[in-house]
Design a protein around this motif. Structure first.
Motif, short mmCIF file in Angstrom:
data_model
loop_
_atom_site.label_atom_id
_atom_site.label_comp_id
_atom_site.label_asym_id
_atom_site.label_seq_id
_atom_site.Cartn_x
_atom_site.Cartn_y
_atom_site.Cartn_z
N THR B 237 0.76 -1.22 -0.12
CA THR B 237 0.15 0.02 0.16
C THR B 237 0.78 1.34 0.16
OG1 THR B 237 -1.57 -1.48 1.41
CG2 THR B 237 -2.08 1.01 1.08
N LEU B 240 2.47 2.14 -3.36
CA LEU B 240 1.64 2.68 -4.17
C LEU B 240 1.29 4.30 -3.78
CD1 LEU B 240 0.20 1.90 -6.89
CD2 LEU B 240 -1.59 1.41 -5.72
N ILE B 241 1.15 4.57 -2.59
CA ILE B 241 0.75 5.88 -2.45
C ILE B 241 2.09 6.78 -2.36
CG2 ILE B 241 0.69 7.45 -0.17
CD1 ILE B 241 -1.05 5.17 0.85
N VAL B 244 2.31 7.45 -6.22
CA VAL B 244 1.43 8.47 -7.02
C VAL B 244 1.60 9.52 -6.19
CG1 VAL B 244 -1.07 8.93 -6.71
CG2 VAL B 244 -0.32 6.56 -7.09
N ILE B 260 -4.06 12.09 -12.39
CA ILE B 260 -5.00 12.51 -11.24
C ILE B 260 -4.91 14.18 -11.14
CG2 ILE B 260 -5.67 12.45 -8.82
CD1 ILE B 260 -4.99 9.47 -8.89
N VAL B 272 -10.16 11.28 -13.88
CA VAL B 272 -9.75 11.33 -12.56
C VAL B 272 -10.31 9.93 -11.60
CG1 VAL B 272 -9.44 12.29 -10.32
CG2 VAL B 272 -9.38 13.70 -12.37
N TRP B 273 -11.56 9.92 -11.76
CA TRP B 273 -12.21 8.66 -10.99
C TRP B 273 -11.80 7.33 -11.75
CZ3 TRP B 273 -14.25 8.24 -6.21
CH2 TRP B 273 -14.72 9.40 -5.85
N ILE B 276 -8.58 6.60 -10.36
CA ILE B 276 -8.63 6.19 -8.94
C ILE B 276 -8.89 4.85 -8.87
CG2 ILE B 276 -9.74 6.49 -6.74
CD1 ILE B 276 -9.67 9.53 -7.46
N ALA B 279 -6.16 2.65 -9.55
CA ALA B 279 -5.25 2.73 -8.09
C ALA B 279 -5.76 1.91 -7.14
CB ALA B 279 -5.08 4.22 -7.85
N ALA B 280 -7.20 1.89 -7.29
CA ALA B 280 -7.74 1.06 -5.99
C ALA B 280 -7.71 -0.29 -6.31
CB ALA B 280 -9.00 1.49 -5.82
N GLY B 283 -3.91 -1.45 -5.87
CA GLY B 283 -3.59 -1.70 -4.58
C GLY B 283 -4.21 -2.81 -3.69
N SER B 284 -5.61 -2.96 -4.10
CA SER B 284 -6.23 -4.09 -3.15
C SER B 284 -5.85 -5.43 -3.94
CB SER B 284 -7.72 -4.07 -3.40
OG SER B 284 -8.26 -3.45 -4.62
#
Lengths: 275, 308, 294
Positions: B237, B240-241, B244, B260, B272-273, B276, B279-280, B283-284
């Motif tokens: 996690t 990735l943060i 970004v 973004i 943008v969404w 995101i 990215a989500a 990450g997951s």
């Protein structure tokens, strides 16, 4: 050998010392604890001969575990001489002279039962085929042949401790050191394991040192019982156990058994009143 | 009524929800009635699933909950004509996702496949190796561990501008941020893990006259694995943060963070969404893959027993 | 451990840390020489000795790696040398960021506690919401920061609120997860005991669940404090370099002011550590009333 000879280092027979599996002379061990120094062992003299089954018994804090750990080179005596197979405990450990069974099974949860028993064999570099033969043999010996592929946490506490005994036997040491191996088990399981251990010892003819705080357990298993007392930890009596070599659980109801148990209890009481 | 199998309620609810969504877009019929039916039945379905055991029910409840949220978002945004520049509806985001798939993939490759993976590998690897190196020196351990704990609590992403100056605008500077972010958690956790093996287990190895290396390999490293996986998951996690956010500080014209920040400034919120969402997912899914690997490797750990 | 009685355990813990920090500073100075040398050589006259080179690398205006004393000087000057209200004062920028982080933290605490209580008591919430809360921890939530700032800016909401929103959003996950764990920490026997007294849910909460959860609250708070600060800093980036520690970082990176970047970074770290220290102090105070353990 008489009790006096065992207790008195002056009369110690030189040849006996040479043959002894464990020879302790005036062994003391002092810990540096936070609240000051603690004398865990004071002037311990003890000879353990090949084929003996010796129990160390006494109240908590009497140094029985410390003595066992010193024999295993897990602690170092502060003074005195301690020989295992005629050499220093460190050399004996490096020659893999003994198997050690701890209070807890200390099985590695990421290894299955067979691979746990195999652990010392891997470390000692036995050939793969030989390892497998040994694992099968000693798992069968403790009656757990069918559980080879199980993982430790899938077994009961008694079975886990049997695995740890198989692990200690697997590299076929001549000396087996056991530190209250059945202390955490219920009495019925314990009885069964005592019988089992007695059979194992008779069949292999190995030397055993067994720490316990149970009088019946000590009397049932041992050829000799070393009674210790606390503060400082020292040997107060060594009792020869003349009960027949072949023993079963019913033996514990006999007057002979009770007589030995009585002597142990008296010695414990004497040691207690001493301080 | 409440005893009816929840999947029947779920089916009715989903149909009503779909109907309401259809109507709200066209304005060809009543919206309120099907919406209320959908909400009520989906609520009953969730209630029913929540009472049940088993993996299907455990999956169905949060899945339905997520669907309801998405649907509410969609209905409210369309129904009240919320301006696109404030909040695009999920359908628009999905559309943007599909339309810009190639671009999204390029951003993903730039940020994840380059910066995150390189930085994560180097950071975790270095943390692990340093933990092994200082293992035999209690002095260094006592010095470096509080240091590592302190640094872990600092806003490390702030070094991004410095890394950009050192390593340039391209992905290596982002990877460098990731290295620094992942290094200390791995160092601290590996060290904690190496201390995990119990006294009895160590004595056992000593009774075999096993040396440092053998003890490490056969006992201490396996015992450390749960801690190492904790760091691996946390770092997935963090990495990735780090990548970004580092891109917020300056980057070439590619990357999820770049996308973004620039598209948000241009009010292209659907894109943008969509980014995101990528990215989500990244990450997951990374976290999930590591968690799965953890389960396979440390199946023996008390937290996984019984399920194997 | 031998000789352990001579030195107190506290000194034994601090000495290695001090040595490591000094080693780090020494490496830093060496690194400054190595990294700045190429640039410094260009600035120096022909035939300048090694001593001059070293001195130059440690005193450049825009070094690749500023020497620690340069950062310390910059820190001291921007902290104490300027009026607090001046936009050139680091105190001012720190306060801008910290106020947003604190507001966010308050928000996160309120929301996190409410959600945790709900999740522990309502099975539907536990089953439907909790998986999402856990899953969100694996998502780079910070990525939404620019969008939130821009959107709220469109609505005319600027300044503290968007930053507090992001800081709060980030900090709320660990608090929720930690508190759910904490409120579930009492073992069944302890709950059964209260059942034998016929205690109601409110009593079970106030007498058992809440006190039992405090041991989980403080570790989560430590994570939340660090996250709230990071959130506030990152939320300052999209607005352009206006005010705050994030703005100082961004402005520094625009103009190549490395010393300023490092000063802002150190200030941010110090603030984070101060926040952790405050949490730990409160924890120690609470723990003391319970005989030293939570």
């Amino acid at each position: 050998m008489t009790e006096a000879a065992l207790l008195d280092p002056v009369e110690h027979d030189e040849t006996a010392t040479a043959q002894a599996v464990v020879a302790a002379r005036d062994v003391s061990l002092v810990f540096d604890a936070e609240g000051g120094r603690v004398t865990a062992l004071a002037g311990v003299d003890l000879s353990i001969m090949p084929g003996d089954f010796v129990s160390l018994i006494g109240p908590s804090g009497c140094g029985k575990t410390t003595l066992l750990r010193a024999i295993a080179d897990l602690e170092r005596p502060s003074s005195g001489s301690l020989l295992v197979n005629g050499m220093s405990p460190e050399d004996a450990r490096k020659r893999r002279s003994y198997g050690y069974v701890f209070q807890a099974p200390a099985l590695y949860p990421w290894r299955n039962v067979a691979r746990n028993v195999m652990l010392p064999l891997e470390i000692m570099g036995l050939a793969r085929a030989e390892r497998r033969v040994r694992v099968a043999r000693y798992l069968a010996l403790v009656g757990l042949g069918e559980f080879a592929r199980k993982f430790p946490w899938q077994l009961s506490g008694g079975m886990q401790q049997r695995v740890s005994i198989a692990r200690a036997l697997a590299f076929e040491p001549k000396l087996l050191l056991m530190d209250e191996p059945f202390g955490a088990l219920d009495e019925i399981t314990r009885d069964g394991l005592n019988l089992h251990l007695h059979e194992l010892w008779r069949r292999t003819g190995m030397t055993a040192v067994f720490v316990t705080h149970s009088i019946p357990e000590a009397v049932f298993l041992s050829t000799r019982i070393v009674v210790m007392s606390a503060r400082p930890g020292r040997v107060v009596d060594i009792i020869d156990n003349d009960l027949p070599a072949t023993r079963d659980l019913d033996l514990r109801e006999t007057p002979e058994f009770l007589a030995v148990a009585h002597r142990v209890r008296e010695a414990l009481r004497a040691g207690h009143s001493y301080d | 009524m409440r005893n009816a199998p929840p999947f029947i309620w779920a089916a009715i609810g989903l149909i009503a929800a779909g109907l309401a969504r259809h109507v709200v877009a066209d304005g060809t019929g009543p919206v309120l009635a099907p919406s209320l039916i959908a909400l009520l039945t989906l609520f009953l379905a969730m209630l029913g699933f929540a009472r049940r055991e088993g993996w299907a029910a455990r999956l169905a409840t949060p899945a339905l909950f997520g669907l309801v949220l998405l649907w509410l978002w969609e209905m409210l945004v369309i129904g009240f004509a919320v301006p696109f520049v404030l909040l695009p509806p999920p359908s628009a985001i999905a559309l943007a996702f599909i339309r810009h798939l190639a671009l999204l993939w390029q951003d993903f490759a730039q940020t994840y496949l380059h910066a995150v993976i390189a930085g994560y590998g180097l950071g975790c690897g270095a943390g692990f190796l340093v933990a092994l190196a200082i293992d035999r020196s209690p002095f260094l351990k006592r010095g470096l561990l509080p240091m590592g704990n302190m640094i872990s609590a600092m806003p490390i992403v702030g070094i991004a501008p410095i890394m950009v100056m050192w390593f340039g605008f391209e992905w290596p500077s982002k990877a460098a941020v990731v290295v620094v972010m992942t290094f200390f958690p791995m160092l601290v956790n590996t060290t904690a893990g190496l201390a995990e093996a119990g006294a009895i287990e160590r004595d056992l190895m000593r009774s075999y006259a096993a040396g440092y290396g053998v003890t490490l390999l056969k006992l201490r490293l396996p015992a450390a694995l749960p801690h190492i996986f904790t760091a691996l998951k946390l770092n997935a996690t963090l990495a990735l943060i780090g990548a970004v956010v580092a891109e917020f500080f300056g980057t070439p014209i590619l990357g999820m963070g770049f996308r973004i920040s620039t598209e948000a400034a241009k009010m292209n919120l659907d894109l943008v969404w969509a980014t995101i969402t990528v990215a989500a997912l990244a990450g997951s899914l990374s976290f999930g893959a590591l968690a799965l690997l953890e389960r396979l490797v440390t199946f023996w750990h008390p937290s996984f027993r019984g399920s194997s | 451990m031998r000789g352990g009685r001579l030195s107190s355990p506290r000194a034994g813990a601090i000495l290695p840390l001090v040595v490591v920090i000094f080693a780090l500073i020494a490496i830093w100075y060496l690194g400054a020489v190595a990294l700045n040398a190429p640039q410094a050589r260009d600035q120096l006259a022909e035939g300048a000795g090694f001593r001059d080179l070293v001195a130059q690398t440690w005193s450049m205006e825009r070094p690749v790696l500023p020497a620690p004393h340069q950062i310390a000087t910059e820190l001291a000057e921007s902290l104490f040398g300027r009026p607090i209200t001046s936009p050139r004062s680091l105190v001012y920028h720190t306060w801008v960021t910290v106020s947003a982080a604190l507001a966010g933290l308050a928000l996160a605490l309120a929301l996190g506690l409410t959600l945790a209580i709900g999740i522990v008591h309502v099975r539907l919430l536990d089953r439907s919401l909790m998986p999402w809360v856990i899953a969100s921890q694996t998502v780079p939530v910070l990525a939404i920061a620019p969008m939130v700032v821009v959107v709220l800016g469109n609505l005319g909401i600027t300044g503290l609120v968007p930053k507090a929103a992001i800081a709060g959003y980030l900090a709320f996950f660990p608090i929720t997860v930690g508190m759910v764990k904490g409120l579930r920490a009492p073992d069944p026997l302890q709950i059964d005991l209260l059942r034998t007294y016929d205690a109601g849910p409110v009593q079970v909460f106030s007498l058992l669940r809440w006190p039992a959860s405090l041991g989980f609250l403080f570790p989560s708070l430590r994570i939340a404090v660090a996250l709230a600060l990071v959130g506030a800093i990152v939320a300052e980036l999209p607005t352009g370099a206006q005010a705050g520690l994030g703005a100082r970082l961004l402005a520094g990176s625009y103009y190549g002011q490395t010393v300023q970047i490092w000063a802002a970074l150190l200030m941010a770290s110090a603030t984070s550590l101060l926040g952790l220290a405050v949490v730990s102090m409160v924890e120690a105070l609470v723990a003391r009333r319970r005989g030293g353990r939570l």
